[in-house]
Design a protein around this motif. Sequence first.
Motif, PDB file in Angstrom:
ATOM      1  N   ALA A  35       0.839  -1.205   0.000  1.00 26.88           N
ATOM      2  CA  ALA A  35       0.000   0.000   0.000  1.00 26.88           C
ATOM      3  C   ALA A  35       0.870   1.250   0.000  1.00 26.88           C
ATOM      4  O   ALA A  35       0.553   2.251  -0.657  1.00 26.88           O
ATOM      5  CB  ALA A  35      -0.927  -0.030   1.215  1.00 26.88           C
ATOM      6  N   ILE A  36       1.959   1.217   0.780  1.00 32.06           N
ATOM      7  CA  ILE A  36       2.957   2.296   0.751  1.00 32.06           C
ATOM      8  C   ILE A  36       4.262   1.662   0.286  1.00 32.06           C
ATOM      9  O   ILE A  36       4.933   0.957   1.059  1.00 32.06           O
ATOM     10  CB  ILE A  36       3.128   2.948   2.136  1.00 32.06           C
ATOM     11  CG1 ILE A  36       1.807   3.552   2.616  1.00 32.06           C
ATOM     12  CG2 ILE A  36       4.209   4.027   2.077  1.00 32.06           C
ATOM     13  CD1 ILE A  36       1.886   4.158   3.999  1.00 32.06           C
ATOM     14  N   ARG A  49       7.895   0.574  -0.390  1.00 33.48           N
ATOM     15  CA  ARG A  49       9.141   0.796   0.331  1.00 33.48           C
ATOM     16  C   ARG A  49      10.322   0.624  -0.616  1.00 33.48           C
ATOM     17  O   ARG A  49      10.269  -0.193  -1.537  1.00 33.48           O
ATOM     18  CB  ARG A  49       9.271  -0.200   1.490  1.00 33.48           C
ATOM     19  CG  ARG A  49       8.242  -0.045   2.580  1.00 33.48           C
ATOM     20  CD  ARG A  49       8.463  -1.074   3.685  1.00 33.48           C
ATOM     21  NE  ARG A  49       8.223  -2.430   3.235  1.00 33.48           N
ATOM     22  CZ  ARG A  49       9.143  -3.375   3.121  1.00 33.48           C
ATOM     23  NH1 ARG A  49      10.414  -3.097   3.401  1.00 33.48           N
ATOM     24  NH2 ARG A  49       8.836  -4.595   2.706  1.00 33.48           N
ATOM     25  N   SER A  52      13.234  11.926  -1.065  1.00 31.07           N
ATOM     26  CA  SER A  52      11.896  11.962  -0.473  1.00 31.07           C
ATOM     27  C   SER A  52      11.289  13.343  -0.673  1.00 31.07           C
ATOM     28  O   SER A  52      11.969  14.357  -0.500  1.00 31.07           O
ATOM     29  CB  SER A  52      11.958  11.630   1.014  1.00 31.07           C
ATOM     30  OG  SER A  52      10.675  11.782   1.604  1.00 31.07           O
ATOM     31  N   GLN A  69       7.572  11.308  -7.089  1.00 28.22           N
ATOM     32  CA  GLN A  69       7.302  10.520  -5.884  1.00 28.22           C
ATOM     33  C   GLN A  69       6.023  10.997  -5.194  1.00 28.22           C
ATOM     34  O   GLN A  69       5.210  10.183  -4.737  1.00 28.22           O
ATOM     35  CB  GLN A  69       8.472  10.645  -4.902  1.00 28.22           C
ATOM     36  CG  GLN A  69       9.735   9.910  -5.316  1.00 28.22           C
ATOM     37  CD  GLN A  69      10.835  10.108  -4.298  1.00 28.22           C
ATOM     38  OE1 GLN A  69      11.738  10.921  -4.483  1.00 28.22           O
ATOM     39  NE2 GLN A  69      10.760   9.371  -3.198  1.00 28.22           N
ATOM     40  N   LEU A  70       5.863  12.293  -5.077  1.00 26.87           N
ATOM     41  CA  LEU A  70       4.682  12.853  -4.414  1.00 26.87           C
ATOM     42  C   LEU A  70       3.414  12.456  -5.145  1.00 26.87           C
ATOM     43  O   LEU A  70       2.421  12.040  -4.524  1.00 26.87           O
ATOM     44  CB  LEU A  70       4.807  14.379  -4.345  1.00 26.87           C
ATOM     45  CG  LEU A  70       3.793  15.112  -3.476  1.00 26.87           C
ATOM     46  CD1 LEU A  70       3.909  14.682  -2.015  1.00 26.87           C
ATOM     47  CD2 LEU A  70       4.005  16.622  -3.598  1.00 26.87           C
ATOM     48  N   ARG A  71       3.433  12.529  -6.470  1.00 24.39           N
ATOM     49  CA  ARG A  71       2.233  12.189  -7.258  1.00 24.39           C
ATOM     50  C   ARG A  71       1.918  10.704  -7.199  1.00 24.39           C
ATOM     51  O   ARG A  71       0.748  10.311  -7.304  1.00 24.39           O
ATOM     52  CB  ARG A  71       2.428  12.615  -8.727  1.00 24.39           C
ATOM     53  CG  ARG A  71       2.516  14.117  -8.950  1.00 24.39           C
ATOM     54  CD  ARG A  71       2.348  14.452 -10.429  1.00 24.39           C
ATOM     55  NE  ARG A  71       3.281  13.744 -11.290  1.00 24.39           N
ATOM     56  CZ  ARG A  71       4.508  14.167 -11.561  1.00 24.39           C
ATOM     57  NH1 ARG A  71       4.958  15.300 -11.017  1.00 24.39           N
ATOM     58  NH2 ARG A  71       5.294  13.472 -12.364  1.00 24.39           N
ATOM     59  N   HIS A  72       2.937   9.861  -7.045  1.00 19.86           N
ATOM     60  CA  HIS A  72       2.729   8.417  -7.126  1.00 19.86           C
ATOM     61  C   HIS A  72       2.792   7.724  -5.761  1.00 19.86           C
ATOM     62  O   HIS A  72       2.798   6.489  -5.696  1.00 19.86           O
ATOM     63  CB  HIS A  72       3.754   7.793  -8.083  1.00 19.86           C
ATOM     64  CG  HIS A  72       3.534   8.167  -9.516  1.00 19.86           C
ATOM     65  ND1 HIS A  72       3.992   9.357 -10.046  1.00 19.86           N
ATOM     66  CD2 HIS A  72       2.878   7.528 -10.517  1.00 19.86           C
ATOM     67  CE1 HIS A  72       3.656   9.422 -11.323  1.00 19.86           C
ATOM     68  NE2 HIS A  72       2.982   8.333 -11.630  1.00 19.86           N
ATOM     69  N   GLY A  73       2.811   8.481  -4.693  1.00 17.80           N
ATOM     70  CA  GLY A  73       2.748   7.895  -3.364  1.00 17.80           C
ATOM     71  C   GLY A  73       3.946   7.065  -2.977  1.00 17.80           C
ATOM     72  O   GLY A  73       3.808   6.014  -2.336  1.00 17.80           O
ATOM     73  N   VAL A  74       5.157   7.523  -3.365  1.00 18.00           N
ATOM     74  CA  VAL A  74       6.398   6.827  -3.016  1.00 18.00           C
ATOM     75  C   VAL A  74       7.172   7.730  -2.056  1.00 18.00           C
ATOM     76  O   VAL A  74       7.907   8.626  -2.490  1.00 18.00           O
ATOM     77  CB  VAL A  74       7.236   6.507  -4.271  1.00 18.00           C
ATOM     78  CG1 VAL A  74       8.532   5.799  -3.894  1.00 18.00           C
ATOM     79  CG2 VAL A  74       6.434   5.670  -5.260  1.00 18.00           C
ATOM     80  N   PRO A  75       7.000   7.543  -0.751  1.00 18.11           N
ATOM     81  CA  PRO A  75       7.575   8.504   0.199  1.00 18.11           C
ATOM     82  C   PRO A  75       9.095   8.506   0.257  1.00 18.11           C
ATOM     83  O   PRO A  75       9.702   9.529   0.557  1.00 18.11           O
ATOM     84  CB  PRO A  75       6.975   8.094   1.548  1.00 18.11           C
ATOM     85  CG  PRO A  75       6.565   6.667   1.373  1.00 18.11           C
ATOM     86  CD  PRO A  75       6.185   6.519  -0.067  1.00 18.11           C
TER      87      PRO A  75
END
Length: 329
Positions: A69-70, A72, A308, A101-107
């Motif tokens: 879901a997130i 890594r 990040s 990363q922000l748009r695709h949810g990759v912190p």
Amino acid sequence: MGAPIRFTTTSDPREWNALVATSPGATGFHDWSWLQLQSEIFGWRFIPLVVSHGGTPIGVFPLLLHPGAIPRPVDPPFPFVGPLVSEEHLFDTLRAFRSWQLRHGVPIARFDLSPVMTPSDAELQRSGAECSVDRTYVVDLAGVSPEQLVAGMNRNARRSLRDAERNAVEVRPAAPGETTTFLPRILSESYEVRGVPSPYPEEIGARIEQWATDRDDVYIGAAVVAGETSGVIVALGSQPVVSVWAGGTLREHRSANPSTSLYHDVLRWSLDRGHTAADLVGRVDDGIARFKTALGATERSYATITSSPLPRAARTAAVSLWQRTQRRS
């Protein structure tokens, strides 16, 4: 303001490999088939990003993630899997990647730069990246003869070659089944002697052997001591700089000095094929560093990047959590 950096994904190995081939920083670890193979073995998610500037593709950005879901970041047990773009576009690429990363949810993403890319710490910080430095060892082969290759070794390595000859050490192409059998044993022994388990699954030898079948750009050599196989080594030769990825010899045979002969054969193979250099891939510890410099290798630095889009406090906490997770795994 210059043209923006854009990212798109590709499903075409030919497009990807063509862009990789244009980069002086390309390694065998950037090749499509290698990234696909390792992703299948480890269950990673491989995102093949093509980097464009003003609508023109200028490079690639391989991204490896653990699915979830997130997502890594992956910490692969081989280096240099990071963006391949010119240094002219590197910082804009790193800044644009944080937006991606922000748009695709990759912190958090973690990746390396090739040793030929040498940005300063200040330049990396201006791009919003956090950087640490690691080292590898490279043997320059440009304009070198076989005799000069041996002369470039230190006297201990040359003595080891002579001792191996007296001990009837033979180096030859690995026979069917040898990579399957010996590569996982050697990797396991190599990591466990340093107090950590091998990150590679037992199937790594069989998968590499199957992948390398009928490829002329992969070296897999075996060292034989008194008729008994003592080790194997694998090198990727799809790019001008050969990546000597993994392998070695079992400790029970090391008194016969097969390791120096095995590495020398990789270097001769690289030289005979016209490669410009051979990267012996990584430092590991002082003993391995001494062994590689004895072969005539020069130490090179490369940058490891943590990227990040999170605010600094949240980014620091997230990186700390990821590092603890890596240590536990």
